[in-house]
Enzyme design. Structure first.
Site, PDB file in Angstrom:
ATOM      1  N   ALA A 147       0.814  -1.224   0.000  1.00 15.65           N
ATOM      2  CA  ALA A 147       0.000   0.000   0.000  1.00 15.65           C
ATOM      3  C   ALA A 147       0.845   1.270   0.000  1.00 15.65           C
ATOM      4  O   ALA A 147       0.293   2.370   0.060  1.00 15.65           O
ATOM      5  CB  ALA A 147      -0.921  -0.004   1.226  1.00 15.65           C
ATOM      6  N   HIS A 148       2.179   1.156  -0.066  1.00 15.76           N
ATOM      7  CA  HIS A 148       3.016   2.357  -0.080  1.00 15.76           C
ATOM      8  C   HIS A 148       2.921   3.055  -1.432  1.00 15.76           C
ATOM      9  O   HIS A 148       2.999   2.391  -2.477  1.00 15.76           O
ATOM     10  CB  HIS A 148       4.474   1.989   0.211  1.00 15.76           C
ATOM     11  CG  HIS A 148       4.720   1.584   1.624  1.00 15.76           C
ATOM     12  ND1 HIS A 148       5.486   2.324   2.497  1.00 15.76           N
ATOM     13  CD2 HIS A 148       4.282   0.514   2.335  1.00 15.76           C
ATOM     14  CE1 HIS A 148       5.514   1.728   3.673  1.00 15.76           C
ATOM     15  NE2 HIS A 148       4.787   0.627   3.607  1.00 15.76           N
ATOM     16  N   HIS A 202       9.131  -5.106   2.743  1.00 21.56           N
ATOM     17  CA  HIS A 202       8.752  -4.668   1.398  1.00 21.56           C
ATOM     18  C   HIS A 202       9.931  -4.911   0.467  1.00 21.56           C
ATOM     19  O   HIS A 202      10.431  -4.012  -0.210  1.00 21.56           O
ATOM     20  CB  HIS A 202       8.321  -3.205   1.408  1.00 21.56           C
ATOM     21  CG  HIS A 202       7.045  -2.980   2.156  1.00 21.56           C
ATOM     22  ND1 HIS A 202       5.810  -3.143   1.576  1.00 21.56           N
ATOM     23  CD2 HIS A 202       6.811  -2.644   3.452  1.00 21.56           C
ATOM     24  CE1 HIS A 202       4.864  -2.898   2.469  1.00 21.56           C
ATOM     25  NE2 HIS A 202       5.454  -2.608   3.625  1.00 21.56           N
ATOM     26  N   HIS A 223       6.692  -7.215   9.437  1.00 24.07           N
ATOM     27  CA  HIS A 223       5.507  -8.044   9.150  1.00 24.07           C
ATOM     28  C   HIS A 223       5.855  -9.246   8.263  1.00 24.07           C
ATOM     29  O   HIS A 223       5.588  -9.280   7.077  1.00 24.07           O
ATOM     30  CB  HIS A 223       4.320  -7.248   8.607  1.00 24.07           C
ATOM     31  CG  HIS A 223       4.594  -6.247   7.537  1.00 24.07           C
ATOM     32  ND1 HIS A 223       5.298  -6.531   6.379  1.00 24.07           N
ATOM     33  CD2 HIS A 223       4.221  -4.944   7.426  1.00 24.07           C
ATOM     34  CE1 HIS A 223       5.354  -5.468   5.617  1.00 24.07           C
ATOM     35  NE2 HIS A 223       4.721  -4.490   6.232  1.00 24.07           N
ATOM     36  N   ASN A 226       4.387 -10.903   4.822  1.00 27.52           N
ATOM     37  CA  ASN A 226       3.734  -9.871   4.021  1.00 27.52           C
ATOM     38  C   ASN A 226       4.770  -9.007   3.324  1.00 27.52           C
ATOM     39  O   ASN A 226       5.746  -8.569   3.940  1.00 27.52           O
ATOM     40  CB  ASN A 226       2.814  -9.008   4.889  1.00 27.52           C
ATOM     41  CG  ASN A 226       1.683  -9.823   5.513  1.00 27.52           C
ATOM     42  OD1 ASN A 226       1.581  -9.944   6.718  1.00 27.52           O
ATOM     43  ND2 ASN A 226       0.851 -10.409   4.675  1.00 27.52           N
ATOM     44  N   ASP A 255      -3.584 -10.841  13.166  1.00 32.69           N
ATOM     45  CA  ASP A 255      -5.029 -10.630  13.018  1.00 32.69           C
ATOM     46  C   ASP A 255      -5.715 -11.825  12.382  1.00 32.69           C
ATOM     47  O   ASP A 255      -6.948 -11.903  12.351  1.00 32.69           O
ATOM     48  CB  ASP A 255      -5.308  -9.360  12.206  1.00 32.69           C
ATOM     49  CG  ASP A 255      -4.803  -9.437  10.767  1.00 32.69           C
ATOM     50  OD1 ASP A 255      -3.926 -10.280  10.481  1.00 32.69           O
ATOM     51  OD2 ASP A 255      -5.281  -8.645   9.930  1.00 32.69           O
ATOM     52  N   GLY A 256      -4.952 -12.773  11.848  1.00 29.70           N
ATOM     53  CA  GLY A 256      -5.526 -13.936  11.193  1.00 29.70           C
ATOM     54  C   GLY A 256      -5.840 -13.705   9.740  1.00 29.70           C
ATOM     55  O   GLY A 256      -6.300 -14.633   9.059  1.00 29.70           O
ATOM     56  N   ASP A 280       0.419  -2.983  13.542  1.00 27.73           N
ATOM     57  CA  ASP A 280       0.287  -2.372  12.218  1.00 27.73           C
ATOM     58  C   ASP A 280      -1.011  -1.582  12.122  1.00 27.73           C
ATOM     59  O   ASP A 280      -1.630  -1.499  11.063  1.00 27.73           O
ATOM     60  CB  ASP A 280       0.360  -3.422  11.106  1.00 27.73           C
ATOM     61  CG  ASP A 280       0.692  -2.798   9.745  1.00 27.73           C
ATOM     62  OD1 ASP A 280       1.326  -1.730   9.711  1.00 27.73           O
ATOM     63  OD2 ASP A 280       0.286  -3.374   8.717  1.00 27.73           O
TER      64      ASP A 280
END
Length: 388
Positions: A147-148, A202, A223, A226, A255-256, A280
């Site tokens: 999302a950056h 990232h 993270h 991800n 968060d699953g 996050d």
């Protein structure tokens, strides 16, 4: 003087040698002035906690905002609401945060760092503490940017780093970058010389490139899973390499959704005491679900998960300690989950002194009101509250 008995202190994952139950002694001000293992085959008077855990409060190394504030967009006018957010975080069991500034233009980045400096100067007891900032970008791999915003990504260089952090060098705790990019090695060396921790994130790095980065001073994955290669039996990627080494912290959003419950538990078992839970959380943290603004884009928040309108995962609005509860429920390791949100992030910031961190030093002379009490319900659910 007051004594509390039958207390559990979360043990370092993999350490079965520490005592299971402890006693605590409180002075007249409600601070812990002594503690020790419960004696075997001997009675000890006091208020029994019946095996509940006592821990320091949480430390969140990746939180992007809350109560409608996005940290990269901070202005002086936002100071009152920023302080309100810090009070909210304390209520949510978080003692300190590394306010995370995602990729943005230079001017708003430096303005936000200046506002954070002002907020630090207004710290007061029982308010979440602002640690140094976490710069997540702009030295990121475009293919893994998530999302950056693409327009603000930047090739790593000492000049680009200086342009962004000059004058704030001692107010930055962590920088996330893609270490495989040309120029990243010099940036990592400069950051480490300044005492700033560096994380891989990232990134399109393979296992060999990740290993070289870890050898060069990169100490954490941002993270895990991800915005990086996944874990494959012939291509272990950064996650596999970090787990093999055992000296790299692995951040996890529990968060699953960002990582499935099964993979989160597997990562916990592979990473042990190096797992670091992060929230996050984005600007809608503390607000209702639905549609929210994020710079010039729209965030859709549902069940605590944030996505852009095109479906790209962007973050969460769940509190850090909710991640502890979920991880404990998925895998049954309450102690390990508590450790991952309380002591493990402190170890990342302590760097070479991480092994010197011990529960005793974090608990002695602390007011009970500044600590957390955890209990496990009959169905395995973990619950917390401020200890006093």
């Amino acid at each position: 003087m007051q004594r509390i008995t039958d207390v559990r202190l979360p043990r370092r994952p993999g350490d079965a040698s520490s005592p299971t139950l402890w006693w605590l002694q409180l002075d007249a001000a409600g601070c812990i002035d002594a503690l020790g293992p419960m004696p075997e085959r001997a009675a000890l008077s006091g208020q029994s906690w019946n095996g509940d855990w006592l821990s320091p409060m949480g430390v969140d190394l990746q939180i992007n905002g809350g109560l409608g504030l996005a940290f990269p967009e901070l202005t002086e006018a936002d100071l009152p609401r920023l302080l309100q957010l810090l009070d909210q975080l304390w209520s949510d069991g978080v003692e300190a945060i590394a306010p995370t500034l995602v990729t943005c233009a230079v001017e708003p980045l430096r303005r936000a760092l200046a506002v954070l400096r002002q907020a630090r100067e207004q710290h007061q007891p029982q308010r979440c503490c602002l640690l140094g900032a976490h710069l997540e970008g702009p030295f990121l791999a475009e293919a893994r940017r998530g999302a950056h915003p693409r327009e603000h990504l930047c090739a790593p260089s000492l000049e680009a780093l200086e342009q962004r952090i000059a004058g704030f060098e001692h107010e930055i705790a962590l920088v996330t970058l893609a270490p495989e990019l040309a120029g990243a090695e010099a940036v990592i060396e400069r950051l480490r010389a300044l005492g700033i921790a560096v994380a891989l994130g990232h990134s399109a790095a393979n296992a060999d490139q990740a290993n070289a980065a870890f050898n060069g001073g990169v100490a954490m994955l941002t993270h895990s899973f991800n915005a990086m290669a996944g874990l494959h039996h012939r291509s272990p990627g950064p996650v596999g390499e970090a787990c093999r080494r055992g000296d790299v912290a692995l951040g996890l959003i529990a968060d699953g959704v960002h990582v499935s419950a099964t993979m989160a538990v597997l990562l916990q078992r592979l990473a042990g005491d190096r797992l670091v839970l992060v929230s996050d959380a984005l600007a809608p943290y503390g607000l209702s679900e639905g549609r929210h603004r994020w710079d010039d884009r729209v965030l859709l928040v549902q069940d605590g998960t944030c996505r852009l309108e095109d479906g790209t995962l962007a973050g969460v609005t769940l509190p850090l300690l909710e991640g502890v509860r979920r991880l404990a429920r998925w895998g049954g390791d309450c102690e390990g989950a508590i450790w991952a949100a309380t002591l493990a992030p402190r170890a990342v910031l302590a760097g070479s002194d991480a092994d010197a961190i011990a529960w005793r030093s974090l608990l002695l002379h602390q007011p009970l009101a500044n600590l957390l009490r955890w209990s496990a319900g009959p169905n395995g659910d973990l619950h917390w509250l401020h200890a006093a």
